[in-house]
Design an enzyme around this catalytic site. Structure first.
Site, mmCIF file in Angstrom:
data_model
loop_
_atom_site.group_PDB
_atom_site.id
_atom_site.type_symbol
_atom_site.label_atom_id
_atom_site.label_comp_id
_atom_site.label_asym_id
_atom_site.label_seq_id
_atom_site.Cartn_x
_atom_site.Cartn_y
_atom_site.Cartn_z
ATOM 1 N N GLU A 144 38.321 40.061 41.579
ATOM 2 C CA GLU A 144 39.510 39.684 40.815
ATOM 3 C C GLU A 144 40.192 38.421 41.338
ATOM 4 O O GLU A 144 41.278 38.075 40.888
ATOM 5 C CB GLU A 144 40.490 40.860 40.799
ATOM 6 C CG GLU A 144 39.932 42.049 40.033
ATOM 7 C CD GLU A 144 40.781 43.304 40.175
ATOM 8 O OE1 GLU A 144 41.683 43.313 41.033
ATOM 9 O OE2 GLU A 144 40.534 44.269 39.423
ATOM 10 N N TRP A 157 36.923 51.613 36.729
ATOM 11 C CA TRP A 157 35.466 51.527 36.789
ATOM 12 C C TRP A 157 34.897 52.119 38.069
ATOM 13 O O TRP A 157 33.739 52.523 38.111
ATOM 14 C CB TRP A 157 35.042 50.062 36.717
ATOM 15 C CG TRP A 157 35.376 49.288 37.965
ATOM 16 C CD1 TRP A 157 36.616 49.049 38.483
ATOM 17 C CD2 TRP A 157 34.459 48.672 38.876
ATOM 18 N NE1 TRP A 157 36.530 48.313 39.644
ATOM 19 C CE2 TRP A 157 35.221 48.066 39.905
ATOM 20 C CE3 TRP A 157 33.070 48.574 38.918
ATOM 21 C CZ2 TRP A 157 34.646 47.375 40.958
ATOM 22 C CZ3 TRP A 157 32.485 47.870 39.969
ATOM 23 C CH2 TRP A 157 33.279 47.279 40.974
ATOM 24 N N ASP A 158 35.715 52.145 39.123
ATOM 25 C CA ASP A 158 35.170 52.530 40.419
ATOM 26 C C ASP A 158 34.779 54.002 40.479
ATOM 27 O O ASP A 158 34.019 54.403 41.354
ATOM 28 C CB ASP A 158 36.137 52.175 41.564
ATOM 29 C CG ASP A 158 37.580 52.548 41.267
ATOM 30 O OD1 ASP A 158 37.802 53.448 40.445
ATOM 31 O OD2 ASP A 158 38.481 51.945 41.880
ATOM 32 N N LYS A 182 37.721 38.529 46.621
ATOM 33 C CA LYS A 182 38.474 39.737 46.957
ATOM 34 C C LYS A 182 37.540 40.877 47.324
ATOM 35 O O LYS A 182 37.783 41.610 48.276
ATOM 36 C CB LYS A 182 39.370 40.141 45.779
ATOM 37 C CG LYS A 182 40.206 41.385 46.037
ATOM 38 C CD LYS A 182 40.993 41.786 44.797
ATOM 39 C CE LYS A 182 41.791 43.059 45.052
ATOM 40 N NZ LYS A 182 42.429 43.581 43.826
ATOM 41 N N GLN A 183 36.499 41.063 46.531
ATOM 42 C CA GLN A 183 35.564 42.151 46.784
ATOM 43 C C GLN A 183 34.166 41.753 46.356
ATOM 44 O O GLN A 183 33.975 40.852 45.549
ATOM 45 C CB GLN A 183 36.000 43.409 46.046
ATOM 46 C CG GLN A 183 35.941 43.318 44.537
ATOM 47 C CD GLN A 183 36.700 44.452 43.878
ATOM 48 O OE1 GLN A 183 37.913 44.545 43.985
ATOM 49 N NE2 GLN A 183 35.982 45.320 43.191
#
Length: 794
Positions: A509, A379-380, A621-622
């Site tokens: 995640e 997706w990034d 995580k992000q």
């Protein structure tokens, strides 16, 4: 938070330079990192920055985008709908080897007496250049200069110019130009899930091979994915010294060995041309023929013409894409202006190398600089890489969106397998089939559908390419909207008939399979709205196109009404007490992670703690909610962004390279310039200073894209909400850096320079462009191409 210390090798051997990444001494301790940093590629072909002499290497990969082998995904406990077939990018024939022997003494870097050493990635010419002065054990001094390129203009081509000069004595010299397939992989099945899987057994199976004069052609195929590869090499040797050559080859090896009676001050110049062709349908004979056609053309052109076309391509790239800074305060950034400028250009250059000729493929997470993440597309690409490409290289952006469109039949099939209507794009893939073996942090990330549609909308708004929206985008929008409507449901538990989406995973995640992930719901709402708007517009303005879309997809008018209703009633979590958006329904009920007692060497957490230990804690995580606040910026007030940023920032580990750039943007928007600079520098140096500790595995291409977003949207104040290009530059009182960048909008190039007290907008290419400076509309024309406005300060 940032838990990793940037690497800072000795400046005397790694001096900062605005246009080069320089290594002034051989440092085997940085071998793996430099192979990544000094890698060359063009989006189709990639070569890690290994020495020409065949070693020493950490991971000697030559990679072709989309060339992979498959293998069964083995589950100790299988379940319906799990992905069954893994896809792994594989190293192909290594053709860049040129071994040097002087009086039978091999030149081998670890053992060589080096009187001087200079190797550099030249960001202006797109070459890896090296100059070495070697003294043999017999005291003979040998000057070795080489220049390697992977051509942007010629997608299938790489070349090496290798020059040797004896300085103080004559010698017997051998140049052995080699190519080899099926070399043992340096990659291992480690406990790090980010690493690539090793495909066991022989990967490339011999199909055919032959030699003609100094040309060797080898053809191989994979066993399961049935992809065919042809690699060809050819050579030109120029010298006044007498020489002879011998050619040999086998199934996996080719060699052209030149024996030369070298005289002092008599240069020996070997040019090696390398060609790669791949196909899923062509016969070995046809593919070899294609390789020879290409080889004939480039040998006739010669190395200098290849170099000239490379420099011309990059001149055009930097004209459109360069971001320039001046007067950076080193006391605030801990890096000089030159170091910051070098990092910016290094990142942008590697994005180009990952995407320029990625035609009918995606952009692997590591580009073609390493095999980590198995060469998969995620997706990034759409969220972090495409914004840069949309505003600087829109043709490349369109290629990548077209690749997603071509994946639609497989996405429809995957949705049916998961029990849904519509289409479900794969979380990670090369072929278009889902290859994620861990559904909780893979298939459950339904947001990828909305991410792709978000990129589609940004592309159409920035380019005005309504034909692409009509011919490709509308169909994707219909199928993704159908999936959201089928995935969610109306719940009375969240208020009267709120549309909820359960059992999904957002970008973070460390919190998987949750109900009402805020990022997912917000992005799904945008997906539904854009789908409805597009279909309604087609119906009102282009009945023929609407009818064709309806026939192709079986679209009913009632579906559009249902999408509008779902979007209007989308449930977005909100906590009255904290006045924030909870990341999901249960996030605030979890115990906060004990950061105080987490050892510094236990990051990333995923390598040291069981997933359940992580999942039950408040730890990120992000960026998740914070990312949504950037992407959907006009939805939230600055005060609300500030409230959420201050809550989520302490919980964010930075274990993902995708966090720092986003946090820097929001910090800049809310006026927290200390954190904006801290996170911004961390994002810029993610690879160049090995902030994450894993640059050896390949560049973080999405993070590199995020640095451009951070500079333009964050420090540059750029906004493109609802297709309106505007700028809201802000300065801290102590800030004195100058920032200049260009964007291509509706086919016209705008240059923006943000100075100490003023911002200048200049129309560099085009006839007429309307933008906004804050709320003021500005029209730039060929006759009046510039406008100057004051810069606001915090």
């Amino acid at each position: 938070m940032i838990h990793h210390i940037p690497l800072r090798p000795p400046s005397r051997d790694f001096p900062a330079d605005e246009w080069n990444i320089i290594e002034k001494g051989f440092h085997p301790e940085f071998l793996a990192q430099l192979e990544t940093m000094l890698a060359l590629g063009n989006g189709y072909l990639g070569m890690r920055g290994c020495p020409e002499e065949g070693g020493p290497n950490a991971e000697n990969s030559t990679l072709l985008n989309g060339f992979y082998e498959t293998s069964p995904i083995v589950y100790p406990e299988d379940a319906y709908g799990f992905a069954k077939t893994g896809q792994t990018i594989i190293g192909v024939t290594d053709s860049k080897i040129i071994k040097l022997f002087v009086d039978d003494e091999p030149f081998w870097l670890p053992n060589a007496k080096l009187l001087s050493y200079d190797r550099r990635l030249n960001l202006k010419s797109g070459t890896l250049d090296r100059e070495i002065l070697w003294e043999t054990p017999a005291g003979k001094q040998v000057l070795i200069t080489s220049r390697r390129l992977v051509s942007f203009a010629n997608r299938h081509v790489a070349a090496i110019s290798y020059r040797v000069t004896l300085l103080n004595a004559a010698a017997s010299l051998v140049l052995s130009s080699e190519m080899t397939a099926n070399e043992p992989s340096a990659c291992t099945n480690a406990n790090d899930p980010r690493q690539t899987r090793v495909v066991s057994g022989r990967v490339l199976h011999h199909e055919t091979g032959y030699a003609k004069d100094r040309r060797i052609v080898l053809c191989h195929a994979t066993e399961k994915s049935r992809l065919t590869l042809t690699c060809a090499t050819d050579h030109s040797l120029e010298t006044a010294c007498s020489f002879a050559h011998k050619v040999s080859y086998s199934e996996d090896f080719g060699q052209v060995a030149f024996t030369i009676d070298a005289r002092p001050d008599c240069p020996i110049h070997l040019t090696k041309y390398m060609v790669y062709h791949t196909s899923a349908t062509a016969s070995p004979e046809e593919l070899c023929g294609r390789a020879e056609w290409t080889m004939d053309r480039i040998v006739n052109q010669g190395f200098l013409e290849l170099l000239a076309s490379q420099e011309q391509y990059l001149d055009d790239f930097w004209r459109r894409s360069d971001v320039r800074v001046r007067d950076v305060r080193e006391d605030r950034t801990k890096r000089s202006t030159v170091e910051i400028q070098q990092a910016i250009r290094f990142n942008l250059f590697h994005i180009l190398q990952a995407s320029a000729r990625a035609e009918d493929t995606g952009v692997p997470a590591k580009g073609l600089t390493g095999q980590a993440y198995e060469g998969h597309y995620f997706w990034d690409t759409e969220i972090y890489v495409l914004p840069f490409l949309i505003y600087t290289s829109p043709r490349i952006a369109k290629n990548l969106l077209t690749f997603r469109y071509k994946m639609l039949p497989q996405a429809r099939a995957r949705a049916r397998q998961l029990g849904h209507h519509g289409a479900m794009f794969p979380w990670r893939t090369i072929s278009g089939e889902e290859a994620s073996a861990y559904y909780a942090a893979g298939t459950a990330q339904y947001h990828i559908n909305a991410d792709i549609m978000y990129a589609l909308r940004k592309y159409v708004q920035a380019t005005g390419d309504k034909a692409f929206l009509r011919d490709c985008g509308a169909e994707m929008l219909v199928e993704t909207a159908r999936l959201w409507l089928d995935l969610g449901f109306y719940s009375d538990m969240k208020g009267k008939q709120k549309f909820c989406i359960n059992s999904v995973t957002g970008p973070d995640e460390y919190n998987t399979v949750v109900n009402n992930n805020a990022y997912t719901n917000l992005m799904a709402r945008e997906n539904l709205r854009y789908a409805a708007q597009t279909v309604q517009s087609l119906r009102a303005t282009n009945q023929t196109a609407y009818d064709a879309l309806a026939r192709k997809t079986g679209l009913e008018p009632s579906e559009v009404d249902a999408w509008v209703r779902a979007a209007e009633n989308m449930y977005v979590p909100y906590d009255e007490k904290l006045q924030i958006i909870p990341q999901d329904d249960s996030f605030l009920d979890r115990e906060p992670w004990d950061f105080r007692n987490t050892p510094p060497d236990h990051y990333p957490l995923l390598l040291f703690y069981h997933p359940l230990n992580i999942y039950r804690k408040q730890v990120i995580k992000q960026a998740d909610v914070v990312l949504a606040m950037f992407l959907l910026g006009d939805t939230f007030s600055l005060e609300f962004k500030k409230q959420n940023f201050e809550f989520y920032d302490p919980l964010t580990t930075g274990d993902s390279s995708l966090s720092s750039c986003v946090e820097a943007i929001i910090a800049a928007q809310i006026g927290n310039m200390e954190k904006a600079l801290r996170y911004g520098v961390a994002a810029l140096l993610m690879d160049l200073a090995d902030v994450g500790g894993n640059v050896k595995d390949g560049c973080h291409i999405a993070s590199m894209g995020g640095t451009w977003i951070m500079l333009t949207y964050g420090f540059g104040g750029m906004r493109d909400d609802n297709g309106t290009l505007s700028f809201w530059p802000r300065r801290a009182p102590e800030d004195n850096a100058i920032l200049r960048f260009s964007v291509i909008y509706l086919g016209q190039r705008l240059e923006v320079e943000i100075g100490l007290e003023k911002v200048e907008y200049a129309l560099r290419e085009g006839e007429c462009l309307t933008i906004r400076h804050e709320a003021e509309e500005i029209q730039l024309t060929r006759k009046n191409p510039a406008a100057v406005r004051p810069v606001s300060r915090w």
